[in-house]
Design a protein around this motif. Structure first.
Motif, PDB file in Angstrom:
ATOM      1  N   ALA A 284       0.742   4.120  -2.685  1.00  0.00           N
ATOM      2  CA  ALA A 284       0.463   5.501  -2.293  1.00  0.00           C
ATOM      3  C   ALA A 284       1.546   6.435  -2.827  1.00  0.00           C
ATOM      4  CB  ALA A 284       0.364   5.607  -0.775  1.00  0.00           C
TER       5      ALA A 284
ATOM      6  N   LYS B  38     -12.488   7.498   3.735  1.00  0.00           N
ATOM      7  CA  LYS B  38     -12.082   6.195   3.180  1.00  0.00           C
ATOM      8  C   LYS B  38     -13.226   5.675   2.318  1.00  0.00           C
ATOM      9  CE  LYS B  38      -9.223   4.514   7.059  1.00  0.00           C
ATOM     10  NZ  LYS B  38      -9.579   5.590   8.055  1.00  0.00           N
TER      11      LYS B  38
ATOM     12  N   LEU C 116      -2.423  13.007   1.342  1.00  0.00           N
ATOM     13  CA  LEU C 116      -3.784  13.042   1.876  1.00  0.00           C
ATOM     14  C   LEU C 116      -3.743  13.205   3.387  1.00  0.00           C
ATOM     15  CD1 LEU C 116      -5.664  10.132   0.045  1.00  0.00           C
ATOM     16  CD2 LEU C 116      -5.971  12.592  -0.288  1.00  0.00           C
TER      17      LEU C 116
ATOM     18  N   ARG D 241       0.825  -1.215   0.000  1.00  0.00           N
ATOM     19  CA  ARG D 241       0.000   0.000   0.000  1.00  0.00           C
ATOM     20  C   ARG D 241       0.852   1.256   0.000  1.00  0.00           C
ATOM     21  NH1 ARG D 241      -4.835  -1.191   4.252  1.00  0.00           N
ATOM     22  NH2 ARG D 241      -5.473  -3.132   3.312  1.00  0.00           N
TER      23      ARG D 241
ATOM     24  N   SER E  46     -10.096  12.218  -1.203  1.00  0.00           N
ATOM     25  CA  SER E  46     -10.478  11.044  -0.430  1.00  0.00           C
ATOM     26  C   SER E  46      -9.422   9.960  -0.558  1.00  0.00           C
ATOM     27  CB  SER E  46     -11.812  10.490  -0.959  1.00  0.00           C
ATOM     28  OG  SER E  46     -12.783  11.506  -0.982  1.00  0.00           O
ATOM     29  N   ASN E  47      -9.491   9.041   0.362  1.00  0.00           N
ATOM     30  CA  ASN E  47      -8.648   7.843   0.320  1.00  0.00           C
ATOM     31  C   ASN E  47      -9.447   6.780  -0.443  1.00  0.00           C
ATOM     32  OD1 ASN E  47      -7.248   5.514   0.813  1.00  0.00           O
ATOM     33  ND2 ASN E  47      -7.051   5.836   3.014  1.00  0.00           N
TER      34      ASN E  47
END
Lengths: 270, 270
Positions: free
Chosen positions: A10, A44, A38, A6, A70-71
């Motif tokens: 990211a 989420k 972010l 992740r 947003s995530n």
């Protein structure tokens, strides 16, 4: 290992894509037009990707959520890129088991043959049911609401869907509503395909505030001017609707079969 | 070899994605919901993909053209998937030299940093200028019109663009028009981002007929209901516009620089 993956994703996202929409959340840019990472409390949002989905159903609300900073997690049964109507494959960033226990939004796009297939897939239904039980918002666009319904997430709720299949919603325990965006407690469902823009902005106002949603609307220059009044069955008239219906008896039969099987599994009356 | 590759792509497309949008051109489906191969005279549409483009700018009109059963080519400088604002990479199906000599539509999506980069890329400009000279329709959405202008394709034409950059159009020899979709002879340019839906349907009516465009509008349930009246600078009001402008001086400077360099190459007055 999951965490590493992740982090890599990211970082790649920040280096590559972020800031491509120049006007995104303008006040957040630095002097060179770069976006900062972010914030920790970014919403989420788990967006399902499934084979044979409609790309537009996903991309329009996703663009809104992206500008909202947003995530966004694209969630698939596998990481295998999902085929779409426009033949642009869309890859997942997370598999079902990689989604955090609690998300702000669970979102399901439409794509009738893809929806029908997913309605018969235990893993997908289990993920949706589980994630949806804890999500702050349980949402869909287009035929996605049939899949939410098949996962038992719309029983007792008012909901919208694409006009060609919305009659099936009551079989899944939902009340069919012919509106562009339908909110019932923490369920928010959009009508067919292009309703994703109205849906996305409506949800953005709930997730942050109306001002944020208004700015995104300006960024996307969303002041629509459809060339014809032909976007609903009422506008299109009975002849066009009949022509379209006549072209899809097989598709309609498949949808009905999938809905009836789901209703039986949910123990709903036929 | 090029032919073989295209044949393979065409076969893969038919096997995988076609028919995912169930209601697409309903009368063309067979009893099992499958779509027949594209007709020989399907409109040939070359859609540019470039790094840092806005996915929505491409996907909305592409969905319209797909339901219209067009021969869609995603055209890139290389086959390397292009990064987009939403971090979904979009691969080309054709490189510049694989596009047929004559296409019905040349289309350029927006994406300001991507547009700016492309405006300074001789290969991209040469392709656009060459393809655009022979295309029946030369088109764009959002900031894509700046790139058309940089390729010398908008001199003496009325054109639209995203409101944040449309003031730059006159520097490229175009007349700026604040309309959702602007048609001037065989140029058709859309306003910012979401104008792609209005643009796509308007062009579909020209490529086939109004009835085809109306059906697509019904399939996509395009009866928009924006949650706020905030899609244009006039609707948003001076305060919001000023806030957004204040966040993008660097971006605006880059756009101005790219436009001025292009104008100089085209021999236009400063």
């Amino acid at each position: 290992m999951t965490l590493d993956r992740r982090q890599i994703l990211a970082l790649a996202a920040l280096a590559g894509g972020a800031g491509a929409f120049e006007t995104a959340s303008a006040e957040a840019h630095d002097a060179q037009g770069r976006m900062p990472p972010l914030p920790e409390d970014a919403p989420k949002i788990a967006m399902l990707v499934h084979p044979r989905m409609i790309a537009l159903d996903l991309i329009n609300p996703m663009t809104v959520f992206n500008i909202l900073r947003s995530n966004i997690m694209l969630v698939g049964k596998t990481m295998e890129p999902a085929a779409t109507d426009v033949r642009i494959p869309i890859g997942a960033t997370h598999t079902f088991d990689q989604v955090p226990r609690e998300v702000d939004v669970l979102f399901v796009p439409g794509g009738i043959m893809g929806t029908i297939a997913a309605m018969d897939d235990p893993e997908t239904l289990t993920f949706l049911s589980d994630c949806g039980r804890r999500a702050k918002w349980v949402t869909s666009v287009c035929t996605g609401s049939l899949l939410l319904g098949a996962a038992g997430l719309l029983q007792g709720y008012r909901a919208a869907s694409h006009w060609t299949v919305s009659d099936l919603l009551p079989k899944l325990g939902a009340t069919k509503v012919d509106e562009r965006v339908v909110i019932d407690r923490n369920r928010m469902t959009g009508g067919g395909a292009t309703a994703g823009l109205d849906f996305g902005l409506t949800l953005a106002a709930k997730l942050v505030d109306e001002e944020a949603a208004r700015r995104i609307q300006l960024i996307l220059e969303y002041a629509p001017e459809p060339p014809f009044a032909n976007g609903t069955p009422a506008q299109a008239g009975p002849e066009r609707v009949a022509t379209m219906r006549a072209g899809r008896p097989w598709m309609d039969a498949q949808a009905l079969k999938a809905v009836e099987a789901a209703a039986e599994r949910l123990g709903l009356p036929a």
